[in-house]
Design a protein around this motif. Structure first.
Motif, PDB file in Angstrom:
ATOM      1  N   ILE A 179       0.815  -1.210   0.000  1.00  0.00           N
ATOM      2  CA  ILE A 179       0.000   0.000   0.000  1.00  0.00           C
ATOM      3  C   ILE A 179       0.853   1.267   0.000  1.00  0.00           C
ATOM      4  CG2 ILE A 179      -0.227   0.143   2.520  1.00  0.00           C
ATOM      5  CD1 ILE A 179      -2.971   0.899  -0.104  1.00  0.00           C
ATOM      6  N   CYS A 180       2.127   1.142   0.376  1.00  0.00           N
ATOM      7  CA  CYS A 180       2.998   2.322   0.385  1.00  0.00           C
ATOM      8  C   CYS A 180       3.259   2.836  -1.024  1.00  0.00           C
ATOM      9  CB  CYS A 180       4.315   2.012   1.082  1.00  0.00           C
ATOM     10  SG  CYS A 180       4.103   1.660   2.824  1.00  0.00           S
ATOM     11  N   GLY A 185      -0.590   6.902   0.812  1.00  0.00           N
ATOM     12  CA  GLY A 185      -0.109   5.867   1.727  1.00  0.00           C
ATOM     13  C   GLY A 185       1.386   6.023   1.923  1.00  0.00           C
ATOM     14  N   GLU A 188       1.981   8.958   4.257  1.00  0.00           N
ATOM     15  CA  GLU A 188       1.708   8.599   5.656  1.00  0.00           C
ATOM     16  C   GLU A 188       2.841   7.742   6.212  1.00  0.00           C
ATOM     17  OE1 GLU A 188      -1.105   8.996   7.950  1.00  0.00           O
ATOM     18  OE2 GLU A 188      -1.446  10.727   6.661  1.00  0.00           O
ATOM     19  N   SER A 189       3.308   6.792   5.395  1.00  0.00           N
ATOM     20  CA  SER A 189       4.375   5.907   5.838  1.00  0.00           C
ATOM     21  C   SER A 189       5.651   6.711   6.092  1.00  0.00           C
ATOM     22  CB  SER A 189       4.614   4.824   4.788  1.00  0.00           C
ATOM     23  OG  SER A 189       5.669   3.988   5.164  1.00  0.00           O
ATOM     24  N   ALA A 195       0.482   3.045   6.833  1.00  0.00           N
ATOM     25  CA  ALA A 195       0.331   3.582   5.477  1.00  0.00           C
ATOM     26  C   ALA A 195      -1.133   3.578   5.037  1.00  0.00           C
ATOM     27  CB  ALA A 195       1.184   2.772   4.506  1.00  0.00           C
ATOM     28  N   TRP A 196      -1.939   4.319   5.768  1.00  0.00           N
ATOM     29  CA  TRP A 196      -3.347   4.436   5.384  1.00  0.00           C
ATOM     30  C   TRP A 196      -3.528   5.588   4.417  1.00  0.00           C
ATOM     31  CZ3 TRP A 196      -6.619   3.704  10.478  1.00  0.00           C
ATOM     32  CH2 TRP A 196      -6.699   2.331  10.756  1.00  0.00           C
ATOM     33  N   PRO A 197      -3.944   5.297   3.177  1.00  0.00           N
ATOM     34  CA  PRO A 197      -4.151   6.376   2.210  1.00  0.00           C
ATOM     35  C   PRO A 197      -5.109   7.444   2.752  1.00  0.00           C
ATOM     36  CG  PRO A 197      -4.191   4.279   1.093  1.00  0.00           C
ATOM     37  CD  PRO A 197      -4.158   3.971   2.564  1.00  0.00           C
ATOM     38  N   CYS A 361      -4.859  -2.570   3.310  1.00  0.00           N
ATOM     39  CA  CYS A 361      -4.338  -1.912   4.514  1.00  0.00           C
ATOM     40  C   CYS A 361      -5.325  -1.972   5.658  1.00  0.00           C
ATOM     41  CB  CYS A 361      -3.964  -0.467   4.212  1.00  0.00           C
ATOM     42  SG  CYS A 361      -5.366   0.668   4.169  1.00  0.00           S
TER      43      CYS A 361
END
Lengths: 492, 177
Positions: A179-180, A185, A188-189, A195-197, A361
């Motif tokens: 998801i990164c 994402g 966030e990461s 890594a939540w979009p 995620c």
């Protein structure tokens, strides 16, 4: 070969020009082959605005999968922002079937850096982070060496080559999460969170990394930027599929593209050509055709997310519109995976569902639950407890999750849904036949059954309903195992 | 609790390495992933005490670091990662070229499940979701080295080499604490 179809071997590679040259990852070789001349010229002669305008007019579209016009993305940056502006290099290439960024970073990291420096100049970014997936340790070593060489040469740091442009580039190593690769994402990461979009808007160009204007571009996209500035718009626009004049919305599919070919082919590898090469030629002329003298059964056109082409659909052009015409999600990353006639579509779907269930995620319910239940249903079908009704159930799940039906924040769920939709809609007879053969007693059943098959998961002794069925016979999971080692592998 | 909080599982050199990265990011929080990598490289995992210690270094609440950590299955909290972490790719290109078979073979050969470590602490087995080496299918990543186009025989040889005490990498493996 007719005039419309020049041999793919006649194409002179640009992005891959240095690959295979001894020492191609070093600055000395890169410079000897013309590297950083464009950076010198641009810093001397051009304004950031001119670079941005060149990229916009080139028609370059992002190579990471979505194909969003790069110049348009950059143009969303606020013009008068006090800064800092960040550029994130998306090197989290995780789409199954895709490895072209790895080839670039391992064999020609300076090309990636020159594109990054030029793009940072255009977007007025003062810091660039390369978000590099954990699985690429050689890329890490080569990129870090290249960055060090750039600082030594004055291509990075304060007042690059005597200009008033300053830039630092840092590598930020990921931790094995698909998801990164989704741009928010990734942000966030990078900020140190899961890594939540993010919900968009605001788009990263307005409020991105550390809440500052941010551009996220794919490695190959940035490499293209160097060549646009070096060879000019005319060269770039002469390659690929031009925009449809009847459709003002169509941005076309211009420029060179790296194609990855893998799976059941004789010569798996990364190849370069203009956008729009028919999938069949990618497989036959670059990939050397299907291995072992077998026939092609199904092809993933652009990374697992994009779905499936049947053997009859291989003439679609590999441009941003081609695979869509036959019901695929899109061009994706042009990561072609070939499956020969011995490949079971049930196994394909199981593999795909397992991947996306593992990589969802977990933020949006339709994706978290949809991918996980789809996997459990396919697991049960594979174990011999499928019902015909399950196919419609799977389609119902697939049709309901993603950005396209409007139920999730990011496109992971669309990517998870497409293999399900394509596999079942394009190979339905195979699924039906498999279900009938493996579950002759129950393939027509429609009553609720446990999602997990005891045959696939012998650790769980499932009885449903708990007190037995209406006819008094308990439906107890059998404990046979399709292969000797499966019985010890627990379901994720 | 007070006793636990005085624990310093992160060695001073590691803490130094973490602090050295501070200048790269405008926030301390952005250090979480780089710091977790550094800690796991040296400790073979990130035990809860190390999370609390890191929280003090980064001046963040420990649960926020734990929240991030728990998202990435990459970081281990119970037990140590073996000297060699073996990632066997099971995504489509590798799977259809024999990757699934290799993963099954290794679970039997090593007697462990993906995610587990052999009792001698030598090998940790993992399944990988696409190593991005589809042109080398089936691919296996061991620590920082990619092994292309693997089969059972090559795996046997590789494991024997890695297990041999004379193997050069054994001395400089990433996880010697």
């Amino acid at each position: 070969m007719d005039r419309d179809q020049p041999s793919l071997t006649d194409y002179q590679p640009v992005l891959l020009a240095n690959v295979g040259v001894e020492g191609s990852h070093t600055r000395a070789v890169y410079e000897a082959r013309g590297g950083y001349a464009t950076l010198r010229r641009v810093l001397r002669e051009c304004s950031p605005k001119q670079v941005m305008e060149a990229v916009r007019s080139s028609g370059l579209r992002g190579r990471g999968g979505a194909g969003f016009p790069t110049g348009l993305k950059w143009s969303f940056l606020p013009a008068d922002h006090p800064g800092p502006v960040y550029l994130c290099v998306n090197a989290d290439e995780s789409e199954p079937g895709t490895f072209c960024n790895r080839v670039l970073m391992e064999h020609d990291p300076h090309q990636v850096l020159e594109g990054t420096i030029l793009s940072s100049f255009a977007t007025r970014a003062s810091t660039a982070y390369i978000y590099l997936r954990y699985e690429y340790p050689l890329s890490l070593r080569r990129l870090q060496q290249a960055i060090d060489e750039c600082y030594e040469a004055g291509y990075l740091g304060r007042n690059i080559l005597g200009s008033d442009f300053s830039l630092d580039i840092y590598i930020h190593r990921g931790a094995a999460a698909y998801i990164c690769g989704e741009e928010t994402g990734l942000i966030e990461s990078l900020e140190g969170r899961r890594a939540w979009p993010r919900i968009k808007p605001p788009f990263p160009a307005v409020e991105g990394l550390f809440r500052k204007p941010t551009v996220v571009n794919n490695v190959e996209t940035l490499a293209c930027v160097r060549h646009i500035l070096e060879r000019g718009l005319e060269w770039f626009r002469s390659l690929g599929t031009p925009p449809d004049p009847a459709n003002p919305q169509d941005a076309g599919s211009l420029g060179p593209k790296l194609y990855c070919v893998s799976g059941h082919v004789r010569r798996p590898g990364c190849y370069e050509g203009p956008l729009g090469i028919p999938c069949r030629r990618v497989i036959d002329e670059w990939g050397g055709g299907v291995w072992k003298g077998r026939k092609v059964k199904a092809v993933v056109p652009g990374g697992l997310s994009t779905g499936l082409l049947t053997a009859d659909e291989l003439d679609v052009p590999m441009d941003f519109k081609g695979p869509v015409q036959v019901g695929c999600l899109g061009l994706g990353t042009a990561g072609v995976i070939v499956m020969d006639e011995t490949c079971s579509m049930i196994d394909f779907l199981y593999n795909s569902c397992r991947f996306f269930a593992h990589e969802s995620c977990g933020q949006c319910t339709p994706c978290r639950e949809g991918t996980s239940w789809a996997l459990r249903i396919v697991e049960r079908i594979k174990a011999g407890d499928g019902r015909l009704r399950d196919l419609d159930l799977l389609l119902e799940i697939a049709d309901g999750m993603g950005i396209i039906p409007g139920t999730t924040i990011c496109g992971l769920a669309d990517g998870a849904a497409w293999p399900i939709k394509n596999a079942i809609r394009k190979f339905r007879l195979e699924f039906e036949d498999f279900i009938r053969r493996t579950n002759p007693q129950g393939y027509l059943a429609t009553h609720p059954v446990p999602a997990l098959s005891g045959r696939a998961m012998p650790r769980l002794e499932i009885t449903w309903p708990p007190s037995g069925t209406s006819d008094g016979n308990p439906v107890t999971a059998a404990t046979g195992s399709p292969s000797p080692w499966r019985k010890t592998i627990p379901l994720e | 609790m007070a006793e636990q909080d005085s624990e310093q599982p992160i060695a001073p050199e590691t803490e130094e390495a973490i602090r050295w990265l501070f200048g790269r990011y405008p926030t301390r929080r952005a250090l979480v992933l780089p710091a977790l990598h550094l800690i796991q490289e040296r400790l073979g995992g990130v035990p809860a005490a190390a999370v609390r210690h890191l929280a003090r270094i980064l001046e963040l609440p420990a649960p926020e670091i734990q929240d991030t950590l728990s998202f990435y299955g990459f970081f281990k909290q119970d037990g140590r990662i073996g000297r060699y972490r073996i990632w066997v790719c099971r995504s489509l290109s590798c799977a259809i070229c024999g990757g699934e078979d290799l993963l099954g073979y290794l679970t039997e050969k090593l007697g462990i499940q993906p995610g587990q470590t052999t009792p001698d602490g030598l090998f940790t087995l993992e399944h990988a979701e696409c190593l991005g080496a589809c042109d080398f299918a089936p691919a296996v990543l061991v620590n920082e080295e990619l092994y292309p186009k693997m089969d059972r025989e090559k795996l046997d040889r590789l494991l024997a080499e890695l297990a041999a005490p004379a193997h050069p990498a054994t001395a400089g493996a990433t996880n010697n604490a």
